[in-house]
Design a protein around this motif. Structure first.
Motif, PDB file in Angstrom:
ATOM      1  N   GLY A 180      10.804   1.948   6.852  1.00  0.00           N
ATOM      2  CA  GLY A 180      11.853   2.981   5.774  1.00  0.00           C
ATOM      3  C   GLY A 180      11.706   2.281   4.455  1.00  0.00           C
ATOM      4  N   PRO A 181      12.009   2.983   3.381  1.00  0.00           N
ATOM      5  CA  PRO A 181      11.966   2.631   2.032  1.00  0.00           C
ATOM      6  C   PRO A 181      13.157   1.110   1.944  1.00  0.00           C
ATOM      7  CG  PRO A 181      12.615   4.795   1.969  1.00  0.00           C
ATOM      8  CD  PRO A 181      12.516   4.389   3.404  1.00  0.00           C
ATOM      9  N   SER A 182      13.992   0.929   2.366  1.00  0.00           N
ATOM     10  CA  SER A 182      14.872  -0.042   2.283  1.00  0.00           C
ATOM     11  C   SER A 182      14.077  -1.547   2.967  1.00  0.00           C
ATOM     12  CB  SER A 182      16.261  -0.036   3.063  1.00  0.00           C
ATOM     13  OG  SER A 182      16.898   0.909   2.450  1.00  0.00           O
ATOM     14  N   TYR A 219       7.753  12.758   6.170  1.00  0.00           N
ATOM     15  CA  TYR A 219       8.335  12.409   7.291  1.00  0.00           C
ATOM     16  C   TYR A 219       7.845  13.117   8.540  1.00  0.00           C
ATOM     17  CZ  TYR A 219      12.161  12.001  10.898  1.00  0.00           C
ATOM     18  OH  TYR A 219      12.581  11.914  11.959  1.00  0.00           O
ATOM     19  N   PRO A 220       7.836  14.455   8.489  1.00  0.00           N
ATOM     20  CA  PRO A 220       7.340  15.161   9.859  1.00  0.00           C
ATOM     21  C   PRO A 220       5.898  14.561  10.152  1.00  0.00           C
ATOM     22  CG  PRO A 220       7.828  16.847   8.207  1.00  0.00           C
ATOM     23  CD  PRO A 220       8.392  15.343   7.601  1.00  0.00           C
ATOM     24  N   PHE A 221       5.157  14.254   8.993  1.00  0.00           N
ATOM     25  CA  PHE A 221       3.634  13.963   9.384  1.00  0.00           C
ATOM     26  C   PHE A 221       3.720  12.628   9.582  1.00  0.00           C
ATOM     27  CE2 PHE A 221       0.044  11.437   7.304  1.00  0.00           C
ATOM     28  CZ  PHE A 221      -1.077  12.165   7.996  1.00  0.00           C
ATOM     29  N   PRO A 259       0.772  -1.227  -0.091  1.00  0.00           N
ATOM     30  CA  PRO A 259       0.003   0.078  -0.162  1.00  0.00           C
ATOM     31  C   PRO A 259       0.817   1.210   0.005  1.00  0.00           C
ATOM     32  CG  PRO A 259       0.067  -0.803   2.229  1.00  0.00           C
ATOM     33  CD  PRO A 259       0.778  -1.991   1.417  1.00  0.00           C
ATOM     34  N   GLY A 260       0.140   2.527  -0.180  1.00  0.00           N
ATOM     35  CA  GLY A 260       0.768   3.802  -0.120  1.00  0.00           C
ATOM     36  C   GLY A 260       0.977   4.110   1.462  1.00  0.00           C
ATOM     37  N   LEU A 261       1.216   5.500   1.689  1.00  0.00           N
ATOM     38  CA  LEU A 261       1.431   5.966   2.767  1.00  0.00           C
ATOM     39  C   LEU A 261       0.389   7.200   3.152  1.00  0.00           C
ATOM     40  CD1 LEU A 261       5.353   6.168   3.172  1.00  0.00           C
ATOM     41  CD2 LEU A 261       3.631   4.529   4.343  1.00  0.00           C
ATOM     42  N   PRO A 262      -0.234   7.256   4.474  1.00  0.00           N
ATOM     43  CA  PRO A 262      -0.358   6.203   5.363  1.00  0.00           C
ATOM     44  C   PRO A 262      -1.102   5.330   4.746  1.00  0.00           C
ATOM     45  CG  PRO A 262      -1.432   7.946   6.173  1.00  0.00           C
ATOM     46  CD  PRO A 262      -0.695   8.616   4.816  1.00  0.00           C
ATOM     47  N   ASN A 263      -1.440   3.971   5.769  1.00  0.00           N
ATOM     48  CA  ASN A 263      -2.210   3.004   5.077  1.00  0.00           C
ATOM     49  C   ASN A 263      -3.054   2.366   6.308  1.00  0.00           C
ATOM     50  OD1 ASN A 263      -0.400   0.694   6.293  1.00  0.00           O
ATOM     51  ND2 ASN A 263       0.704   1.329   4.840  1.00  0.00           N
ATOM     52  N   GLN A 264      -3.966   1.654   5.926  1.00  0.00           N
ATOM     53  CA  GLN A 264      -4.724   0.782   7.043  1.00  0.00           C
ATOM     54  C   GLN A 264      -4.181  -0.756   6.799  1.00  0.00           C
ATOM     55  OE1 GLN A 264      -6.858   1.778   9.426  1.00  0.00           O
ATOM     56  NE2 GLN A 264      -6.278   3.754   8.409  1.00  0.00           N
ATOM     57  N   PRO A 265      -4.166  -1.714   7.832  1.00  0.00           N
ATOM     58  CA  PRO A 265      -3.688  -2.843   7.703  1.00  0.00           C
ATOM     59  C   PRO A 265      -4.571  -3.868   6.681  1.00  0.00           C
ATOM     60  CG  PRO A 265      -4.037  -2.492  10.001  1.00  0.00           C
ATOM     61  CD  PRO A 265      -4.744  -1.240   9.313  1.00  0.00           C
ATOM     62  N   LEU A 266      -5.663  -3.766   6.378  1.00  0.00           N
ATOM     63  CA  LEU A 266      -6.627  -4.542   5.544  1.00  0.00           C
ATOM     64  C   LEU A 266      -7.510  -3.704   4.632  1.00  0.00           C
ATOM     65  CD1 LEU A 266      -6.545  -7.721   5.258  1.00  0.00           C
ATOM     66  CD2 LEU A 266      -8.600  -7.660   6.863  1.00  0.00           C
ATOM     67  N   MET A 267      -7.057  -3.898   3.346  1.00  0.00           N
ATOM     68  CA  MET A 267      -8.078  -3.072   2.445  1.00  0.00           C
ATOM     69  C   MET A 267      -9.038  -4.024   1.928  1.00  0.00           C
ATOM     70  SD  MET A 267      -7.472   0.099   2.814  1.00  0.00           S
ATOM     71  CE  MET A 267      -7.890   0.999   1.364  1.00  0.00           C
ATOM     72  N   ARG A 321       7.431   3.354  12.547  1.00  0.00           N
ATOM     73  CA  ARG A 321       8.484   3.340  13.736  1.00  0.00           C
ATOM     74  C   ARG A 321       9.727   3.424  13.486  1.00  0.00           C
ATOM     75  NH1 ARG A 321       4.581  -0.324  14.914  1.00  0.00           N
ATOM     76  NH2 ARG A 321       5.939  -1.909  14.424  1.00  0.00           N
ATOM     77  N   ASP A 322      10.487   4.509  13.982  1.00  0.00           N
ATOM     78  CA  ASP A 322      12.160   4.411  14.095  1.00  0.00           C
ATOM     79  C   ASP A 322      12.576   4.921  12.302  1.00  0.00           C
ATOM     80  OD1 ASP A 322      12.502   3.751  16.642  1.00  0.00           O
ATOM     81  OD2 ASP A 322      12.031   1.647  16.274  1.00  0.00           O
ATOM     82  N   ILE A 323      11.729   5.858  11.961  1.00  0.00           N
ATOM     83  CA  ILE A 323      12.162   6.165  10.665  1.00  0.00           C
ATOM     84  C   ILE A 323      13.382   7.101  10.545  1.00  0.00           C
ATOM     85  CG2 ILE A 323      11.405   7.351   8.385  1.00  0.00           C
ATOM     86  CD1 ILE A 323       8.515   7.260   9.383  1.00  0.00           C
TER      87      ILE A 323
END
Length: 265
Positions: free
Chosen positions: A72-74, A160-162, A34-42, A172-174
């Motif tokens: 993070g992306p990685s 990122y700040p959002f 999914p994109g950002l932000p997202n829900q666990p189950l669509m 977490r921990d971005i």
């Protein structure tokens, strides 16, 4: 039709695995990114597809929702690969009841939306675990966002700040430096750097012409680069009257489900 719904894990990733009734199984496994932000189950990326015979994994990115690790992306790309690895295995344990679940697939396809499109195409290019990808309004070249002052787009520097301010416990921990590298194109999660590799893969690109978050011209340019690199199995669909997100997936579902079955059944 009966379906199985298991909550599963592969290393850092956890997610929902939905398995179709064997009578309608098309033997295609889908990993939803999914994109950002997202829900666990669509719902549009689970139940409807399972009822059409697909096996669907909605795994959380590492460091998000119930998954472990850092976001993070990685790690998102690594999470996509862990999802493909899990689907390829054909068996796992349902964490809800600690019972074994089995499924039968021949192909694995990545399905990515927006940020998830970047993750899907990077994972497709850097792994042999996937047979192809479908991407909706994908983030193909972060450094080119807002390149045209006459066509303003989503400002990735605000993401990122959002996420830190509003979703700190969900994503977490971005690493702020990694996010900066990502949005300036100095990161391994950058599909435009894999054109030659991706030109050999089956890819379906879909984009709404009214998208203001990521303009459709990015996807058009990417498609042309694929064709120039010799792509024979890349396909592009631009959709009138549609913007960014879920509406693009739902209004074109017949099209991309048909494409999946024609290429991978």
């Amino acid at each position: 039709m009966e379906m199985k719904h298991a909550f599963v894990q592969n290393q850092d990733i956890l997610g929902d695995l939905l398995i179709p009734d064997e009578k309608i199984n098309v033997k295609i496994g889908l990993v939803w990114l999914p994109g950002l932000p997202n829900q666990p189950l669509m719902e549009d990326m689970t139940h409807q597809l399972v009822q059409q015979g697909f096996t669907v994994l909605n795994a959380r990115y590492p460091g998000s929702w119930q998954s472990y690790g850092k976001f993070g992306p990685s790690t998102s790309v690594e999470g996509a690969k862990l999802g493909m690895e899990l689907l390829r295995s054909g068996k796992t344990t349902d964490l809800k009841g600690m019972q074994q679940v089995l499924w039968d697939i021949d192909k694995v396809v990545l399905i990515g939306n927006s940020y998830g499109g970047a993750v899907a195409l990077t994972a497709l290019a850097t792994s042999d675990l996937s047979d192809g990808a479908v991407v909706f309004c994908p983030m193909l070249d972060p450094a080119a966002q807002n390149e045209n002052p006459n066509e303003p787009e989503e400002d990735l520097s605000t993401m990122y700040p959002f996420l830190k301010r509003c979703h700190e416990n969900t994503f977490r921990d971005i690493d702020p430096q990694e996010w900066e590298d990502f949005i300036i194109g100095n990161h391994s999660c950058n599909p435009v750097t894999y054109i030659d590799n991706l030109a050999r893969k089956p890819i379906l690109l879909l984009h709404g012409k009214e998208d203001r978050s990521i303009r459709a011209w990015h996807t058009e340019s990417f498609f042309e680069e694929l064709r120039e690199a010799g792509a024979k199995n890349a396909e592009l669909h631009l959709v009138d009257g549609i913007g960014h997100g879920r509406g693009l997936r739902t209004t074109t579902q017949d099209l991309w489900v048909k494409w999946l079955k024609e290429h991978f059944s």
